[in-house]
Design an enzyme around this catalytic site. Sequence first.
Site, PDB file in Angstrom:
ATOM      1  N   LYS A 140       0.838  -1.210   0.000  1.00  0.00           N
ATOM      2  CA  LYS A 140       0.000   0.000   0.000  1.00  0.00           C
ATOM      3  C   LYS A 140       0.868   1.252   0.000  1.00  0.00           C
ATOM      4  O   LYS A 140       0.546   2.236  -0.675  1.00  0.00           O
ATOM      5  CB  LYS A 140      -0.966   0.000   1.199  1.00  0.00           C
ATOM      6  CG  LYS A 140      -2.122  -0.992   1.039  1.00  0.00           C
ATOM      7  CD  LYS A 140      -3.301  -0.693   1.950  1.00  0.00           C
ATOM      8  CE  LYS A 140      -4.448  -1.652   1.646  1.00  0.00           C
ATOM      9  NZ  LYS A 140      -5.640  -1.424   2.455  1.00  0.00           N
ATOM     10  N   LYS A 165      -5.014  -9.239  -5.901  1.00  0.00           N
ATOM     11  CA  LYS A 165      -6.215  -9.542  -5.119  1.00  0.00           C
ATOM     12  C   LYS A 165      -7.369  -8.624  -5.526  1.00  0.00           C
ATOM     13  O   LYS A 165      -7.149  -7.447  -5.790  1.00  0.00           O
ATOM     14  CB  LYS A 165      -5.875  -9.321  -3.639  1.00  0.00           C
ATOM     15  CG  LYS A 165      -6.979  -9.649  -2.675  1.00  0.00           C
ATOM     16  CD  LYS A 165      -6.627  -9.210  -1.265  1.00  0.00           C
ATOM     17  CE  LYS A 165      -6.876  -7.740  -1.053  1.00  0.00           C
ATOM     18  NZ  LYS A 165      -7.579  -7.394   0.196  1.00  0.00           N
ATOM     19  N   LYS A 224     -11.668  -3.914  -2.578  1.00  0.00           N
ATOM     20  CA  LYS A 224     -12.771  -2.971  -2.742  1.00  0.00           C
ATOM     21  C   LYS A 224     -12.291  -1.549  -3.015  1.00  0.00           C
ATOM     22  O   LYS A 224     -13.019  -0.743  -3.560  1.00  0.00           O
ATOM     23  CB  LYS A 224     -13.720  -3.022  -1.539  1.00  0.00           C
ATOM     24  CG  LYS A 224     -13.161  -2.523  -0.228  1.00  0.00           C
ATOM     25  CD  LYS A 224     -14.282  -2.438   0.784  1.00  0.00           C
ATOM     26  CE  LYS A 224     -14.081  -3.401   1.938  1.00  0.00           C
ATOM     27  NZ  LYS A 224     -12.896  -3.119   2.752  1.00  0.00           N
TER      28      LYS A 224
HETATM   29  P1  ATP Z   1      -9.126  -2.465   0.933  1.00  0.00           P
HETATM   30  O1  ATP Z   1      -9.128  -2.505  -0.551  1.00  0.00           O
HETATM   31  O2  ATP Z   1      -9.626  -1.166   1.484  1.00  0.00           O
HETATM   32  O3  ATP Z   1      -7.821  -2.884   1.551  1.00  0.00           O
HETATM   33  P2  ATP Z   1     -10.338  -5.062   1.054  1.00  0.00           P
HETATM   34  O4  ATP Z   1     -11.280  -5.295  -0.062  1.00  0.00           O
HETATM   35  O5  ATP Z   1      -9.008  -5.701   0.972  1.00  0.00           O
HETATM   36  O6  ATP Z   1     -10.203  -3.519   1.380  1.00  0.00           O
HETATM   37  P3  ATP Z   1     -10.894  -5.481   3.875  1.00  0.00           P
HETATM   38  O7  ATP Z   1     -11.880  -4.629   4.562  1.00  0.00           O
HETATM   39  O8  ATP Z   1      -9.462  -5.146   4.078  1.00  0.00           O
HETATM   40  O9  ATP Z   1     -11.154  -5.566   2.315  1.00  0.00           O
HETATM   41  O10 ATP Z   1     -11.156  -6.978   4.272  1.00  0.00           O
HETATM   42  C1  ATP Z   1     -12.346  -7.508   4.787  1.00  0.00           C
HETATM   43  C2  ATP Z   1     -12.233  -9.012   4.788  1.00  0.00           C
HETATM   44  O11 ATP Z   1     -12.323  -9.506   3.451  1.00  0.00           O
HETATM   45  C3  ATP Z   1     -10.888  -9.513   5.326  1.00  0.00           C
HETATM   46  O12 ATP Z   1     -11.126 -10.670   6.082  1.00  0.00           O
HETATM   47  C4  ATP Z   1     -10.118  -9.837   4.092  1.00  0.00           C
HETATM   48  O13 ATP Z   1      -9.143 -10.828   4.318  1.00  0.00           O
HETATM   49  C5  ATP Z   1     -11.208 -10.341   3.170  1.00  0.00           C
HETATM   50  N1  ATP Z   1     -10.848 -10.155   1.766  1.00  0.00           N
HETATM   51  C6  ATP Z   1     -10.571  -8.976   1.163  1.00  0.00           C
HETATM   52  N2  ATP Z   1     -10.327  -9.158  -0.138  1.00  0.00           N
HETATM   53  C7  ATP Z   1     -10.445 -10.493  -0.369  1.00  0.00           C
HETATM   54  C8  ATP Z   1     -10.304 -11.302  -1.550  1.00  0.00           C
HETATM   55  N3  ATP Z   1      -9.992 -10.778  -2.697  1.00  0.00           N
HETATM   56  N4  ATP Z   1     -10.497 -12.634  -1.421  1.00  0.00           N
HETATM   57  C9  ATP Z   1     -10.826 -13.159  -0.231  1.00  0.00           C
HETATM   58  N5  ATP Z   1     -10.973 -12.461   0.894  1.00  0.00           N
HETATM   59  C10 ATP Z   1     -10.781 -11.138   0.849  1.00  0.00           C
END
Ligand code: ATP
Length: 334
Positions: A112, A196, A199
């Site tokens: 990040k 990955k 969001k």
């Molecule tokens: P950001 O983009 O803001 O970092 P994010 O989409 O990675 O957000 P988080 O809020 O950080 O989401 O994560 C919420 C949950 O979803 C965590 O348990 C994380 O491990 C899971 N998660 C996030 N992205 C994935 C993915 N692509 N596949 C599986 N699990 C995920």
Amino acid sequence: MAKRVFSGVQPSGSLTIGNYFGALRNFVRLQDEAECFFCVVNLHALTVPQDPQELYQRTLDVARLFVACGIDPNKATIFVQSHVPAHSEMSWLLECTTYVGELRRMTQYKDKAAKREVVTSGLFTYPVLMAADILLYQTDEVPVGEDQKQHLELARDIAIRVNNRFDEQIFKVPEPYIPPKAAGGRIMNLQNPLEKMSKSAENPKGIITLLDPPDVIRQKIRSAVTDSGREIYYDEENKPAISNLMVIYSLCSGKSLDEIRDEYAGVGYGQFKKDLAELVVETLRPIQARFEELSRPGVIEEVLAQGKKKAEPIAQETLKRFQRKLGLLPLCDS
Ligand code: ATP
Ligand code: LTN
């Protein structure tokens, strides 16, 4: 005593199917067998710039999506991180037991930080706040996606260090609950299957959000990148794009990867993608319908008020105990 489960989701964007398959679906499963706490971690979202109005709205929307995905507020506690100030207070205390070297090794921080011109110290200490979230509740198990594995190991290391220092169990040492990649632990970006699905991704084309309308989902799946060749089989290394789409197919249909391979032998990518799009649309349809119902003013706010009431005393008890151990002077009541 039932085991205790804690997890958090950042209101940093619209939740994706990655969040759903990696985390939320397991939250729903666990609520029947454990005492669950699911937190909208709005303080974590502040580690990168947020528009205040959007953050406010997304905090409510993430809580609504928890319920829309099947989390029952009568079974699990749903609350907002900033409503329980003990999270911030505990985070400071734990920062004073965490080493800079440990935080420097965090791969999510490195990734990040590399993408930003300005890096806040909050982004650096982010995993300590996450450890505070977890340890405050004496958590047994933490359901998360694979990307959080390293953060969880840090939370465990911090707990063990504190327990050793005081020679008694101040914090329960939490266990991870992470699905394997082929079972949703790491859903990849549709435009770049080596990244990955996230969001907060810049390009919305590579992510499917839980609230995307059916035609948007169809369009995103149609334009998802594929690998060379036209055979459909699971091979993460050589066919990362198709493997990712197969995992999503498997999660939406309940069919195994082998069954999907056999079903699409000789069929080609076009038909596979069409069928996949319909499966995703049908999987999200009931979630979207429930989300609409929960949008009536006051409904989710009440859930969050109740959640805070249940969470706060537990967090306070752990915080007070740790403060006393550290030698922080308690207030004299008289
Ligand atoms: P950001 O983009 O803001 O970092 P994010 O989409 O990675 O957000 P988080 O809020 O950080 O989401 O994560 C919420 C949950 O979803 C965590 O348990 C994380 O491990 C899971 N998660 C996030 N992205 C994935 C993915 N692509 N596949 C599986 N699990 C995920
Ligand atoms: N860092 C996590 C979100 C998160 C979390 C937590 C997950 C914050 N606190 C406590 C589990 C337990 C993320 O970005 N996915």
